[in-house]
Design an enzyme around this catalytic site. Sequence first.
Site, mmCIF file in Angstrom:
data_model
loop_
_atom_site.group_PDB
_atom_site.id
_atom_site.type_symbol
_atom_site.label_atom_id
_atom_site.label_comp_id
_atom_site.label_asym_id
_atom_site.label_seq_id
_atom_site.Cartn_x
_atom_site.Cartn_y
_atom_site.Cartn_z
ATOM 1 N N ASP A 210 32.427 15.531 -66.314
ATOM 2 C CA ASP A 210 32.909 14.358 -65.576
ATOM 3 C C ASP A 210 33.453 14.790 -64.234
ATOM 4 O OD1 ASP A 210 36.216 14.466 -65.846
ATOM 5 O OD2 ASP A 210 35.164 15.450 -67.496
ATOM 6 N N ASP A 212 36.761 14.686 -62.090
ATOM 7 C CA ASP A 212 38.162 14.551 -62.452
ATOM 8 C C ASP A 212 38.805 13.385 -61.706
ATOM 9 O OD1 ASP A 212 40.009 15.852 -64.255
ATOM 10 O OD2 ASP A 212 41.184 16.378 -62.499
#
Length: 276
Positions: A210, A212
């Site tokens: 992902d 952050d």
Amino acid sequence: MTAPAGALVGILGGSGFYSLAEGLRSVEIDTPYGPPAAALRLGRFAGRDVAFLARHGEDHEYPAHRVPYRANLWALRSVGVSTLLAPFSCGSLQRHIAPGDFVVCDQIVDRTQGRSQTYYDGPETHHVTFADPYCSALRGAAVEAARAEGISVHDGGTVVVIQGPRFSTRAESAWFGALGGDIVNMTQVPEAPLAAELGMCFAGIALVTDYDAGVIGDTGAEPVSHEQVLAVFNQNLARVRRLIGRLVGDLAAARPACCGDRAGPPLSPDIPAQRR
């Protein structure tokens, strides 16, 4: 570079790796630091003797701040592990490092608190050389293996290691990135310094799950959750295993000989015997 006789490759990963190995047997290890997170699984993988250890436990029962790191690393070294591969999930702190990319780290910024990071608690003192936390030769081999598998990989990167179990605030995340961090994770400290004290060649191989919190900005994405991290990692487990398998195979006839010299004097008490 010739592999020492009987040297094992250690893999710090979850039980998702177990299905790839042949003739796995479970070995329980007594350590001076209590039991490791799980029994070691010894077998053959990609033509090489390997030792698997689930760093978070078989059922992921140990959060990052409670993982028995000293016991984990000691147990692996006690069965002969000299090369240690540590795949892990992470968040990206930079836009050019996208979810799905791999990063083979070369540097660490430690933002943890209160974790036991050394085997030298006294009365014997040793200050391990740690300017370069990861084995450069092993990193190069990992990058080559990733490219051979068609994986988007970054050769080097700084991992900011946070205490957890919470994720970073947006401000913390943006600060980490502005200071030069590339990815963020919760386990590489104290794994890396402990591996250094034990003289093991160590590679941290990160799968970006992902962006952050400080990076998502105007993307419209929601901050990542623990469930999402696990889901993305599991979705990419096949790629992680292909990379690790190729790397282990490439190390079958050769091993970097660059890390043993930085180990300290023999640890005391002596490495305990296996309990089968």
